[in-house]
Motif scaffolding. Structure first.
Motif, PDB file in Angstrom:
ATOM      1  N   LYS A   2      -3.792  23.642  -8.728  1.00 45.43           N
ATOM      2  CA  LYS A   2      -3.058  22.885  -7.722  1.00 45.43           C
ATOM      3  C   LYS A   2      -3.943  21.762  -7.199  1.00 45.43           C
ATOM      4  O   LYS A   2      -5.117  21.932  -6.981  1.00 45.43           O
ATOM      5  N   HIS A  51       4.372  18.650  -3.791  1.00 42.33           N
ATOM      6  CA  HIS A  51       3.556  18.533  -4.997  1.00 42.33           C
ATOM      7  C   HIS A  51       3.166  19.910  -5.524  1.00 42.33           C
ATOM      8  O   HIS A  51       2.666  20.755  -4.780  1.00 42.33           O
ATOM      9  N   ALA A  52       3.431  20.120  -6.785  1.00 43.23           N
ATOM     10  CA  ALA A  52       2.992  21.311  -7.513  1.00 43.23           C
ATOM     11  C   ALA A  52       2.746  20.871  -8.945  1.00 43.23           C
ATOM     12  O   ALA A  52       3.571  20.158  -9.518  1.00 43.23           O
ATOM     13  N   ASP A  57       2.169  26.893  -9.392  1.00 40.09           N
ATOM     14  CA  ASP A  57       1.958  26.274  -8.091  1.00 40.09           C
ATOM     15  C   ASP A  57       3.236  26.100  -7.278  1.00 40.09           C
ATOM     16  O   ASP A  57       3.167  25.731  -6.107  1.00 40.09           O
ATOM     17  N   LEU A  58       4.376  26.331  -7.877  1.00 43.04           N
ATOM     18  CA  LEU A  58       5.643  26.077  -7.207  1.00 43.04           C
ATOM     19  C   LEU A  58       6.271  27.390  -6.765  1.00 43.04           C
ATOM     20  O   LEU A  58       6.387  28.329  -7.558  1.00 43.04           O
ATOM     21  N   ASP A  59       6.693  27.448  -5.493  1.00 40.98           N
ATOM     22  CA  ASP A  59       7.321  28.670  -5.006  1.00 40.98           C
ATOM     23  C   ASP A  59       8.675  28.867  -5.698  1.00 40.98           C
ATOM     24  O   ASP A  59       9.317  27.909  -6.120  1.00 40.98           O
ATOM     25  N   SER A  63      11.641  26.266  -6.993  1.00 42.94           N
ATOM     26  CA  SER A  63      11.905  26.248  -8.430  1.00 42.94           C
ATOM     27  C   SER A  63      13.377  26.528  -8.729  1.00 42.94           C
ATOM     28  O   SER A  63      13.998  25.836  -9.539  1.00 42.94           O
ATOM     29  N   HIS A 103       2.878  16.892 -12.125  1.00 40.99           N
ATOM     30  CA  HIS A 103       3.687  17.213 -10.952  1.00 40.99           C
ATOM     31  C   HIS A 103       4.919  17.870 -11.562  1.00 40.99           C
ATOM     32  O   HIS A 103       5.597  17.263 -12.399  1.00 40.99           O
TER      33      HIS A 103
END
Length: 153
Positions: A2, A51-52, A57-59, A63, A103
């Motif tokens: 991240k 930003h992920a 890195d993305l919840d 998502s 990203h």
């Protein structure tokens, strides 16, 4: 891996209004932009405002929203009047998967006979024993994500 989505992230610059983009849809969690280097006319990118770099890195809630909007955009492409005999929804997560902009983003693009886009691979058949071993490895990964989740088979 991240990072902060600083000045080097073109998608963060677009989200902040610091870089140009053609935007057919936006809400409080995502922006949908036209891909500047499209596979076909109408090629869309669904990008989260946060930003992920990738899936890690993305919840999951964000998502799921990205995928929900991707689904909606695919349906919109079929009704758009653009040439669209099919739709691809594609995620490139990591360099080995051909991710070029780090990203998280979902590609949604129209397909049609003779458009030139191809996905090639060695499409060999796997034995049941190997498939079972791989399924067990994935179940182990799911348990690592959430040890309390009850996996149903």
């Amino acid at each position: 891996m991240k990072d902060d989505g600083g000045p080097g992230c073109v998608f963060c610059a677009i989200v902040r209004g610091e870089a140009e983009a053609s935007v057919p849809y936006a809400d409080d969690r995502v922006m949908v932009i036209m891909d500047i280097g499209p596979v076909t006319p109408g090629h869309l990118l669904v990008i989260p405002r946060v930003h992920a770099v990738g899936l890690e890195d993305l919840d999951e809630e964000t998502s799921a929203h990205v995928w929900r909007i991707g689904h909606r955009m695919g349906r919109a492409l079929r009704r758009s009047g653009l040439r669209c005999e099919g739709v691809n929804v594609l995620l490139a997560d990591g360099e080995a998967a051909f991710q070029e902009v780090f990203h998280f983003h979902l590609h949604v693009f129209p397909r049609f006979e003779g458009d030139g886009f191809r996905i090639t691979a060695d499409w060999g058949t796997r034995t049941r024993d190997l498939l079972d071993q791989e399924a067990e490895a994935i179940r182990s990964g799911l348990t690592e994500l959430d040890p309390h989740e009850n996996l149903r088979l």
